[in-house]
Motif scaffolding. Structure first.
Motif, PDB file in Angstrom:
ATOM      1  N   MET A  69      54.349  78.336  70.974  1.00 57.98           N
ATOM      2  CA  MET A  69      55.577  79.119  70.908  1.00 57.98           C
ATOM      3  C   MET A  69      55.929  79.693  72.284  1.00 57.98           C
ATOM      4  O   MET A  69      55.041  80.040  73.061  1.00 57.98           O
ATOM      5  CB  MET A  69      55.416  80.237  69.886  1.00 57.98           C
ATOM      6  CG  MET A  69      55.229  79.723  68.470  1.00 57.98           C
ATOM      7  SD  MET A  69      55.014  81.050  67.286  1.00 57.98           S
ATOM      8  CE  MET A  69      56.673  81.708  67.254  1.00 57.98           C
ATOM      9  N   PRO A  70      57.233  79.799  72.581  1.00 60.54           N
ATOM     10  CA  PRO A  70      57.649  80.370  73.861  1.00 60.54           C
ATOM     11  C   PRO A  70      57.142  81.801  74.029  1.00 60.54           C
ATOM     12  O   PRO A  70      57.189  82.603  73.103  1.00 60.54           O
ATOM     13  CB  PRO A  70      59.184  80.355  73.779  1.00 60.54           C
ATOM     14  CG  PRO A  70      59.502  79.347  72.729  1.00 60.54           C
ATOM     15  CD  PRO A  70      58.355  79.355  71.763  1.00 60.54           C
TER      16      PRO A  70
ATOM     17  N   CYS B 198      48.566  86.441  79.418  1.00 61.75           N
ATOM     18  CA  CYS B 198      48.937  86.534  78.012  1.00 61.75           C
ATOM     19  C   CYS B 198      48.384  85.318  77.276  1.00 61.75           C
ATOM     20  O   CYS B 198      48.575  84.176  77.707  1.00 61.75           O
ATOM     21  CB  CYS B 198      50.454  86.579  77.863  1.00 61.75           C
ATOM     22  SG  CYS B 198      51.003  86.637  76.143  1.00 61.75           S
ATOM     23  N   THR B 199      47.682  85.569  76.175  1.00 65.52           N
ATOM     24  CA  THR B 199      47.158  84.508  75.324  1.00 65.52           C
ATOM     25  C   THR B 199      47.486  84.849  73.882  1.00 65.52           C
ATOM     26  O   THR B 199      47.098  85.914  73.388  1.00 65.52           O
ATOM     27  CB  THR B 199      45.630  84.378  75.482  1.00 65.52           C
ATOM     28  OG1 THR B 199      45.334  84.174  76.858  1.00 65.52           O
ATOM     29  CG2 THR B 199      45.091  83.215  74.676  1.00 65.52           C
TER      30      THR B 199
ATOM     31  N   VAL C 142      57.451  86.427  92.857  1.00 62.22           N
ATOM     32  CA  VAL C 142      56.783  86.732  91.598  1.00 62.22           C
ATOM     33  C   VAL C 142      56.695  85.409  90.852  1.00 62.22           C
ATOM     34  O   VAL C 142      57.674  84.690  90.704  1.00 62.22           O
ATOM     35  CB  VAL C 142      57.565  87.788  90.790  1.00 62.22           C
ATOM     36  CG1 VAL C 142      56.948  87.985  89.423  1.00 62.22           C
ATOM     37  CG2 VAL C 142      57.605  89.103  91.560  1.00 62.22           C
ATOM     38  N   LEU C 143      55.504  85.069  90.428  1.00 61.55           N
ATOM     39  CA  LEU C 143      55.229  83.732  89.920  1.00 61.55           C
ATOM     40  C   LEU C 143      54.700  83.797  88.498  1.00 61.55           C
ATOM     41  O   LEU C 143      53.812  84.597  88.197  1.00 61.55           O
ATOM     42  CB  LEU C 143      54.191  83.063  90.834  1.00 61.55           C
ATOM     43  CG  LEU C 143      53.717  81.681  90.497  1.00 61.55           C
ATOM     44  CD1 LEU C 143      54.864  80.673  90.579  1.00 61.55           C
ATOM     45  CD2 LEU C 143      52.603  81.269  91.449  1.00 61.55           C
ATOM     46  N   THR C 144      55.249  82.954  87.617  1.00 60.00           N
ATOM     47  CA  THR C 144      54.740  82.836  86.251  1.00 60.00           C
ATOM     48  C   THR C 144      54.314  81.405  86.020  1.00 60.00           C
ATOM     49  O   THR C 144      55.091  80.474  86.248  1.00 60.00           O
ATOM     50  CB  THR C 144      55.800  83.268  85.222  1.00 60.00           C
ATOM     51  OG1 THR C 144      56.158  84.629  85.467  1.00 60.00           O
ATOM     52  CG2 THR C 144      55.277  83.139  83.803  1.00 60.00           C
ATOM     53  N   LEU C 145      53.069  81.242  85.588  1.00 60.17           N
ATOM     54  CA  LEU C 145      52.492  79.933  85.307  1.00 60.17           C
ATOM     55  C   LEU C 145      52.260  79.798  83.806  1.00 60.17           C
ATOM     56  O   LEU C 145      51.976  80.786  83.124  1.00 60.17           O
ATOM     57  CB  LEU C 145      51.158  79.763  86.043  1.00 60.17           C
ATOM     58  CG  LEU C 145      51.185  79.952  87.551  1.00 60.17           C
ATOM     59  CD1 LEU C 145      49.758  79.964  88.105  1.00 60.17           C
ATOM     60  CD2 LEU C 145      52.003  78.855  88.209  1.00 60.17           C
ATOM     61  N   TYR C 146      52.358  78.564  83.307  1.00 62.53           N
ATOM     62  CA  TYR C 146      52.184  78.286  81.884  1.00 62.53           C
ATOM     63  C   TYR C 146      51.149  77.186  81.689  1.00 62.53           C
ATOM     64  O   TYR C 146      51.035  76.286  82.515  1.00 62.53           O
ATOM     65  CB  TYR C 146      53.513  77.840  81.262  1.00 62.53           C
ATOM     66  CG  TYR C 146      54.595  78.876  81.401  1.00 62.53           C
ATOM     67  CD1 TYR C 146      54.725  79.894  80.468  1.00 62.53           C
ATOM     68  CD2 TYR C 146      55.488  78.848  82.481  1.00 62.53           C
ATOM     69  CE1 TYR C 146      55.708  80.857  80.587  1.00 62.53           C
ATOM     70  CE2 TYR C 146      56.471  79.809  82.610  1.00 62.53           C
ATOM     71  CZ  TYR C 146      56.582  80.809  81.665  1.00 62.53           C
ATOM     72  OH  TYR C 146      57.547  81.766  81.796  1.00 62.53           O
TER      73      TYR C 146
END
Length: 184
Positions: A61-62, A77-78, A7-11
């Motif tokens: 913001m985090p 998410c934006t 499971v991957l989260t990119l920022y």
């Protein structure tokens, strides 16, 4: 464990967001100087770039901006607003180029009904029905390839079912194949 299946989260890039905030702030200060000179255009400049400064500050913001890729789909998410997309609803991903900037867009399956009119208008204007707001520090073509790969694996394995339909119990090569907690 296959890292490609985690499971991957990119920022998005914090440097770009900070640069955008500082540039917008400089233009809003310029708008204040224009107001002092008595030009009405200064109010528009100050208002617009002041709002841009505020929004780009929020984006720093985090938890404000991310893309999480899961066994059943992905969440974008934006500025704390999320959209969840299930792999079953996506027909294909494409690179979308607008004003020289490339991002990732997609076309929904014909069965997908939400926001049908808005999607039809978007497709007529851009060739895609929806798009990601950022590339999350990954070139658009690579992000399309990653999303295509994850979608293909999920459809082959059957993990693309909606979590409410029992996807938690499906065997999978995806590590920790469980429904994300609210807000993740």
């Amino acid at each position: 464990m296959d890292v490609d299946l985690a499971v991957l989260t990119l920022y998005p890039s914090k440097k770009k967001m900070l640069w955008m905030m500082l540039t917008s702030f400089a233009f809003s200060v310029g708008g204040m100087f224009i107001i002092q000179d008595g030009d009405v255009l200064g109010y528009a400049c100050f208002g617009f770039f002041g709002l841009c400064t505020l929004v780009s500050g929020l984006m720093l913001m985090p938890g404000a901006n991310y893309l999480t890729i899961r066994p059943d789909g992905f969440t974008s998410c934006t500025v704390f607003r999320t959209i969840d997309v299930n792999w079953l609803d996506v027909l294909e991903f494409r690179v979308l180029t607008v004003a020289g900037t490339s991002t990732v867009g997609w076309i929904y399956q014909p069965h997908y009904q939400p926001k049908a009119r808005a999607r039809k208008l978007a497709a007529a204007m851009s060739g895609v029905e929806e798009s990601l707001p950022a590339n999350y520090s990954v070139p658009a073509q690579q992000l399309v390839a990653l999303l295509d790969k994850r979608r293909r694996i999920a459809l082959e394995e059957g993990t693309a079912v909606r979590w409410a339909a029992g996807g938690i119990d499906l065997p999978s090569r995806w590590p920790a194949a469980q429904a994300p907690a609210k807000g993740e």
